[in-house]
Design an enzyme around this catalytic site. Structure first.
Site, short mmCIF file in Angstrom:
data_model
loop_
_atom_site.label_atom_id
_atom_site.label_comp_id
_atom_site.label_asym_id
_atom_site.label_seq_id
_atom_site.Cartn_x
_atom_site.Cartn_y
_atom_site.Cartn_z
N ASP A 105 0.88 -1.17 0.00
CA ASP A 105 0.00 0.00 0.00
C ASP A 105 0.92 1.22 0.00
O ASP A 105 1.01 1.96 0.97
CB ASP A 105 -0.90 -0.03 1.25
CG ASP A 105 -1.82 1.19 1.33
OD1 ASP A 105 -1.98 1.89 0.31
OD2 ASP A 105 -2.34 1.45 2.43
N ASP A 141 19.15 -7.05 0.91
CA ASP A 141 19.71 -5.76 1.32
C ASP A 141 20.89 -5.94 2.26
O ASP A 141 21.87 -5.20 2.21
CB ASP A 141 18.63 -4.91 1.99
CG ASP A 141 17.40 -4.76 1.12
OD1 ASP A 141 17.56 -4.62 -0.11
OD2 ASP A 141 16.28 -4.81 1.65
#
Lengths: 340, 340, 340, 340, 340, 340
Positions: free
Chosen positions: C105, C281
């Site tokens: 979102d 990451d």
């Protein structure tokens, strides 16, 4: 009911939830634990009359330690109350290749500051059949090694059987200090318990061909360790736990018992770890229970290893299992099927 | 939308957090579950019009059971409200060699005290295509076996397909009682579902060369079991789940379906368990969905096993998965890669 | 202290507790994370002067994102404050055969609406040695690709080394859009990082004989991928992570580094997963640290893989490990024995 | 069972635990709420057949909103599924002199992007007796005001009674916009609900001698407000809640009802607040229930105020009380003695 | 940005959840706090450049203290790292007639063992405008009083304004010791802060006609106290907080400021307490902010009291409020109405 | 140490967190409590040798009840183990005008099914000074009233002082049944304890001019009640608690003691409630302690009321306070100031 006394330190254990690192923790689970206290709880859970002896402050944090033991039926009436602080250890649970981490904050705890006059061993050890301590207790320093010796002398006088888990803690003393002090106490000991590193750390007795950080142990090398220990100090029994650490989640777990003539190896368990702290203590608890109940040598080592195998599936320092549960596993059902 | 009705007990499930033992729990997760309720939730999650029928007290603890079902879209309008108590089961989650443990407190629940007049099956089963119950329901005693028979007779009249999961519960009745009562109900059943122990417990039909606590099952032995069941009671289909319990954390999971002529074995899954309670029920839910959607025999057993494989990764009794998720696994992607 | 800047989006991460599904969650753990922010935290934890650049609203939800970074020592003074919303992602943790699930979102987040004038790169990149971004950043659309290019041009002028993790996100753009935009930015990049799928998704460069959902990778196929990438865009180094997904709980984890002439493969780790989000990451963070500290090629890839191996044992997006912890694992101790 | 439909937005509500500020929150309680959804839950809890109409995405976060309503018996079958996001509001609970704080993140929610063609009002409002919406719904903009008007026209045709809670939200539109849009919708409304500020904000109709931040309201001033509202728009009834805010913990709570001729004031409650969000909606729910059940004017306002008084003692947006509980309080027992 | 330095101890605060007593706690909320650290956080939250100076161990528990400060923007770069332990305090929150209870475990903390050579005050205080400490810091003993004096001398040289909160702690030293040591440090102090008991405890200066445990204070009696303090030590300003303790939940809260000629009394707040620890420190933080921003005397005392009033509504030691929030309350809006 | 025995039922108490309603609860706090068990814990916390007698199942849920008592030092060695279930009560905490709610699920508990032969009162009451039970115990039905009478007869023989808290529970029996059974047991009772409703409910003895749901009690009316009780049954002392329920959060709390000639009223406390369940039991505990320690009549009632005042600030059924804490409040310090 058979009476057992254990003596040592009980600490407040502060642990982040789940697998959180210290830097991520907003709260700590607050339980209590310590080598000898853990053994006392094991034995109380097996239905023995187990008393734990230590010194704890009168304040609420000390009282909570007493309550933690009482909850599981440990006799706390011999605990000396006084001193300023409860020792603390912070525990971060490891996972996969990341090891668990312990930060100790135990200096100046009430028990480490205790005095010989605090403990009336003749009274404490009245009617007692078994006495247990670990190498952590004399490592607390001050008068504690002398208090240990006081207790052991009374054990000798009263014919109380004594076990000691070597349990070397490098934060508390050097190997040299450990060797000197422990060598004085060992002659009082009947049953010596050690893990795969302790004999080397405390007495410079090494297993051959073993690299503990590789996850692989050379079991035969430990036969020699046990034999040397028994011969050096006159132990009636030597029990050595054999942890093969594959990762922070998965360990092999087994043990060996030596009675001066034969070597008894337990079966090996591949354990999926919930909490491995207190694993060695739960082994000691199982061993003492089996000895007090005159199990055969093979049954003894199987009971002790099954007990400690189960401990690895339980949160906290204490081993919350019954004799029935241990026997069921020792007899071979490790399938984990739901018990309805 | 196809209408399915399941009938049985829904209990309040009280479970310590994580791997805590009962003696360590300061709070209990409070969810609801029960064999037939679990199947109803599975089917509602697959988009069917699934109604669950039982009797529950009017008070808040009964209402919370209704709410738990409504939340996932189960039709609760046929639940009879009355009686005094909601059955409870306490669940301690096992780990590694330590098994999960269930303590039941279900005696005198509202459904176990229900009367035949409480249920108007003609109304309840109006427009219904499929009816499901388990061996737990008649085991509740009192008038419940008769209520089951009432329902089954109406099913027969209306041509509703019926499945029954044998689900033997030794705390509720003896094997002899189970055999007697279940034998009367089986003639109404089209699809029989059983786990690796049920046929032996209920009907004394044993698989050969299998020791369930060893974690190893002899799959061929179950062919004979299925065949005998089908021949004895006239089942159109027999489905048997095959759990190989390696430990409380790791299980093999597969199943077999027999249609009266052929045996269809699913692929086997090595499942790392989050919560295995309700595993069998999620199999039943998958099976019913596949049958109602006219999957082939092999697709049916693969769907049912994939559905229940996924259930083992989900907390609580209910299987919270969609048809798409089940199909994705049944078709071969069990890699667990992140879905973004 | 060496200064590094990373640029991208940081999102509020909302995740149900433990293994609960979205439909079961009554609360969400609220942390922050995002590809480049995660790298900045890794580097700050290694002791570097790491700044993260983004745009965040002034309100409390934006401020909490700033705080999350400050807590771990990331320099947040270059973050532009403004805009309306913080991007959000909902994360459901998978288990066994059930995959983790992400619901994004993030549309209309402050950074996605940012303008070129918001960022004064000459000032931001003053005294900086290394700049890092990922393919997610230009995928945010609007002026963000241009902002990236602005930054990269300044890097070129100042001689700042640049790394880019290709990180394809199918929800943000199509493969065609990614290829077009990324192809323009790649000439500024010195170190290219990719996972086992990215090169195919973004640049249509495929490893041969590999099926990622089978859990088995053909390592040799990735040599060709790295070589093609390096030749096409002039990368000085190409690093590719090689995840073999056995299940949502267990993955193989390794990587390859190509320096234009040789291929260096790390050792492989079988990781038992606590949280795999941010795994890539943390690899990038380890790689940058090793490069900045002039590790050898083999040491570099081992450090980066050990760092990211440890990340899989840590909750949240951020990799909370020290250089010492990574080196200990890279040098071979993955036994997970308790560190006291 | 009387059928009621409410129409509006339901949002994900994310709230730190207890009195934590946003900057301290590591997790958010995740519930759902919104003006009209809250009214629907109130009515379902009173036993009415209450349907809530909105548009929600198909993904899991949207589904969880549906589940939240289904759990309490709200009919969700008329909810349109589609769009990208669920509106979110972050809620920090105030205490003492520190006010509660709401951060909205609701732009571009599925309902705010809905189209007129999404809603077939003739079908939705079939057999319905009462329709309710609030000023928040048209404030969502886009086609939503037109959708409201579509619904209201069908109400008129079908003779459905309509209530509207003015509910001005300054983050969604200006007072001028509100006045313009709301003035067009008001002619369809039978029952107007407002709090002590709404009439002034939306229609510039002010109560005299009142300073809401002082905690003291001039009740008489609101008589004029009600009368003006009724005369301007032809409302059959106007109800105004009268909150006297002493602190974030303690409020006075009362209301007034005007039926075009008489003013009925409820008794006043001094409420010790658990959660005051949804307080106004619970008033609306009580009012509608009382009107549908033909309570007298005085009984109606007492029921509505007692219902909303109780809401202040309940966590979350929804009012979880039964008719019996409201009546007991309305009839005078507010002593809070334990009900066994 | 104006630079402020505060110096003292930061402790790990361990508090049972909610209103649980120590004996009931299974977990402790783990936050950090301490008089001067709390002031630094207040000031950082107001946007000042606030540095906190102390000594903390290098281990994870020390680092977590650093992180707690960094999170809120406090400059931690001047913190000396070393020593063995972080001071701890256990806090049990009181309710109604049951008082809150603090158990200290702070002996031998790193800062209490710090040496004068650890702190290079010329460097630390470079460019600083304001220095703050409390009476707790010299009470730590060892070299800490001398370290305080070292700092104060540098303040004098650099013309840095100094405030001191007397803050008497009876567990750390006797009244006689406090008087002797504090009397030496007071001549360096410009702004003296005290609560309703401190002047009596430390300097034997008593307010007349006040019984603090009755919940009623004689405000006039404190005028004399302030005047005597100012005359004795040459303070430019004396601020005294006036807590009227009605119960553990409800307190009156006000303060007085004396500038050598006039007495300024703030308005009084009746506060409903969430957490009152750090209340005095938040007053100090507000006072320093107001002084540094040249507020009038009346505005200054109103700002400081409003700031600390709000602190009572916030969990933890730190005051998490903005300048805007304080000003809003200081200007009169304490109604606690929801801010949307 | 003085020995006291209490006899009755201990139940598992399941309570939603905070102020959640049953329908909102996803977990239940799991503690144990019951009238007489609560008194035993009070007395153990005061340092007496308090034993609790009941019957509890051998399973883990029964054992957890034993552990809960052991934790606080209650002697559990006289508890009979057997039977099937632990009684349960569900508790929803009220707030403001919403009352707390109890749902009982205690039928068929082990103690309610106990037999007279289960209890060897001669042994249990050996060396005991005081025996306490409540009206709940005989209300359990079956043989329990007879067991009570067995115990009381032994008390008489041994000269043990007996107290009884009338404690009427309408869910367990009718007023008529209560009157009949209790009238038979009262002649053995020395100290009668009642709340403001019990005498009316059990013995039809009413206080004049009192409406308990109004929050206002007519104290004088209770003088007559006490006198009538004493005259009817020959009680040596009658103590009546006087709760004025303002709301679920705020109560007035006081009590009266009658010694056959004089009436002693305690001071009144306005209590802000944390948990009021067990309030009456904590009064009983305080009363027994004071009587056993020969406090004066006025001191006795003040101690009992102060003890129970403090209980209202403590979560759970048990009163976790020390003699010192009670005395401090009884002597007048209810200011709630932090104890450091």
């Amino acid at each position: 009911m058979k009476k057992v006394v254990t003596f040592g330190e009980i600490m407040l254990r502060l642990a982040p939830e789940g697998y959180l690192r210290f830097s991520q923790a907003e709260k700590y689970g607050a339980t209590y634990g310590g080598g000898e206290a853990n053994v006392a709880v094991s034995l109380a859970n097996y239905g023995l009359d187990a008393a734990f002896v230590t010194k704890l402050p009168k304040h609420e944090i000390g009282q909570a330690g007493v309550n933690a033991l009482r909850k599981y039926g440990v006799d706390t009436s011999k605990i000396v109350r006084g001193g300023d602080r409860v020792g603390i250890y912070f525990l971060e649970k490891g996972a996969s290749q990341r090891p668990s981490k312990v930060v100790y904050d135990r200096a100046n705890s009430a028990i480490s500051q205790a005095k010989r006059v605090d403990f009336d061993w003749n009274n404490i050890l009245d009617d007692v059949e078994f006495f247990h301590f670990t190498g952590i207790t004399p490592a607390l320093g001050g008068e504690v090694p002398a208090i240990c010796e006081d207790a052991l002398k009374v054990c000798k006088e009263k014919g109380i059987m004594v076990s000691c888990d070597l349990n070397y803690r490098k934060n508390l003393w050097t190997k040299a200090e450990a060797k000197e002090t422990m060598s004085k106490l060992m002659p009082y000991v009947d049953v010596c318990i050690a893990n795969e590193e302790d004999a080397a750390d405390v007495f410079d007795i090494h297993a051959t061909n073993t690299d503990i950080s590789s996850g692989k142990l050379n079991y035969d090398g430990y036969k020699e360790v046990a034999k040397t220990l028994a011969e050096t100090f006159g132990f009636k029994k030597v029990a050595i736990t054999l942890r093969g650490s594959i990762s922070a989640n998965d360990n092999n777990w087994a043990a060996m018992l030596y009675d001066g003539s034969e070597f008894y190896f337990s079966k090996n368990y591949l354990v999926h770890i919930v909490d491995r702290v207190g694993g060695g203590d739960s082994f000691g608890g199982g061993l003492i229970y089996a000895i007090l109940n005159n199990f055969s040598m093979q049954e003894t080592i199987e009971f002790a290893v099954a007990a400690s195998c189960l401990k690895h599936s339980i949160e906290g320092d204490f081993n919350m299992v019954s004799v029935d549960e241990v026997l069921k596993l020792a007899k071979g059902d490790g399938s984990g099927r739901v018990q309805r």
